[in-house]
Design an enzyme around this catalytic site. Structure first.
Site, PDB file in Angstrom:
ATOM      1  N   GLY A  46       0.842  -1.190   0.000  1.00 54.43           N
ATOM      2  CA  GLY A  46       0.000   0.000   0.000  1.00 54.43           C
ATOM      3  C   GLY A  46       0.877   1.239   0.000  1.00 54.43           C
ATOM      4  N   GLN A  51       2.850  10.001   1.188  1.00 53.51           N
ATOM      5  CA  GLN A  51       4.179   9.410   1.340  1.00 53.51           C
ATOM      6  C   GLN A  51       5.142   9.827   0.238  1.00 53.51           C
ATOM      7  OE1 GLN A  51       2.423   5.275   2.137  1.00 53.51           O
ATOM      8  NE2 GLN A  51       4.371   5.177   3.223  1.00 53.51           N
ATOM      9  N   CYS A 110       6.167  -0.114   7.174  1.00 53.22           N
ATOM     10  CA  CYS A 110       5.776   1.066   6.401  1.00 53.22           C
ATOM     11  C   CYS A 110       6.946   1.474   5.509  1.00 53.22           C
ATOM     12  CB  CYS A 110       5.422   2.205   7.358  1.00 53.22           C
ATOM     13  SG  CYS A 110       4.916   3.710   6.526  1.00 53.22           S
ATOM     14  N   LEU A 111       6.645   1.792   4.260  1.00 53.64           N
ATOM     15  CA  LEU A 111       7.709   2.237   3.346  1.00 53.64           C
ATOM     16  C   LEU A 111       8.342   3.544   3.825  1.00 53.64           C
ATOM     17  CD1 LEU A 111       6.096   1.434  -0.120  1.00 53.64           C
ATOM     18  CD2 LEU A 111       7.881   0.140   1.060  1.00 53.64           C
ATOM     19  N   HIS A 152      -4.140   1.387   7.737  1.00 58.11           N
ATOM     20  CA  HIS A 152      -2.766   1.910   7.827  1.00 58.11           C
ATOM     21  C   HIS A 152      -2.578   3.077   6.857  1.00 58.11           C
ATOM     22  CE1 HIS A 152       1.781   1.345   8.006  1.00 58.11           C
ATOM     23  NE2 HIS A 152       1.620   2.087   6.921  1.00 58.11           N
ATOM     24  N   GLU A 153      -3.032   2.888   5.612  1.00 55.31           N
ATOM     25  CA  GLU A 153      -2.851   3.948   4.595  1.00 55.31           C
ATOM     26  C   GLU A 153      -3.686   5.177   4.934  1.00 55.31           C
ATOM     27  OE1 GLU A 153      -0.425   3.582   2.765  1.00 55.31           O
ATOM     28  OE2 GLU A 153      -0.234   1.452   3.092  1.00 55.31           O
ATOM     29  N   HIS A 156      -2.044   7.707   7.080  1.00 51.13           N
ATOM     30  CA  HIS A 156      -1.114   8.632   6.415  1.00 51.13           C
ATOM     31  C   HIS A 156      -1.828   9.923   5.992  1.00 51.13           C
ATOM     32  CE1 HIS A 156       2.567   6.296   6.239  1.00 51.13           C
ATOM     33  NE2 HIS A 156       1.929   5.245   5.768  1.00 51.13           N
TER      34      HIS A 156
END
Ligand code: CO
Length: 194
Positions: A46, A51, A110-111, A152-153, A156
């Protein structure tokens, strides 16, 4: 298409609140393709627009098992019935969780906090209202990894990271390690990050 640079903690831009998308045009479509390409290039499941520094309420998701992932907690056969019904990848714009129930935990990554993982509690099942890339209202209901990833996304979009959900001790351990040593060189991804 282009691979975009993913911002990493403690970049202050990750703490901004994203704005509602109002214009559904060819530029947005192109941007969604870049987001997907970036997510796949980074081996993520995701990615939120925030991000990559675009403060749009928009995210892309693909939690389907992929051949290059060896240590997934949810192998193909474990995708829930609800998850399997949903066509992925998903481009989700202006999402709102309308209903939720249950609790589940997952070892999240997480990226934007690469190589760190810790257990976060989320709703087990969600009903999500969102716009697709054409601007059409959609509703989906899911559980499993897809529900976790969506939550999670969506964090952000509010400037929240998974480390904000951890207890002080766990969160400080990760933050101090990043402060002292930064992030490790690009390594073989063993777990999914988003
Ligand atoms: Co993330």
């Amino acid at each position: 298409m282009a691979i975009l640079k993913v911002l990493t903690y403690p970049d202050p831009r990750l703490r901004e609140i994203s704005k509602e998308v109002k214009k559904f045009d060819i530029e947005l479509k192109k941007f969604s393709e870049d987001l997907l390409e970036t997510m796949y290039a980074e081996n993520g499941i995701g990615l939120a627009a925030a991000q990559v520094g675009e403060l749009k309420r928009m995210l892309v998701i693909d939690t389907r098992p992929r051949a290059d992932k060896e240590s997934r907690r949810y192998p193909d056969s474990n995708m829930t019935d609800l998850e399997q019904k949903i066509i992925q990848p998903l481009v989700i714009i202006n999402p709102v969780i309308k209903k939720f129930r249950g609790k589940t935990t997952y070892d999240e990554g997480c990226l934007s906090v690469p190589s760190f993982f810790d257990t976060v509690e989320r709703h087990e099942w969600i009903q999500l209202e969102y716009c697709d890339i054409q601007g059409n209202k959609q509703v989906l209901e899911t559980d499993g990894l897809l529900a976790i990833c969506i939550q999670h996304e969506m964090d952000h979009l509010e400037g929240t990271l998974f480390i904000d959900h951890l207890g002080m001790v766990s969160a400080n351990k990760i933050k101090n390690q990043i402060k002292k040593h930064g992030y490790p060189e690009k390594k073989k991804v063993l777990k999914e990050e988003s």
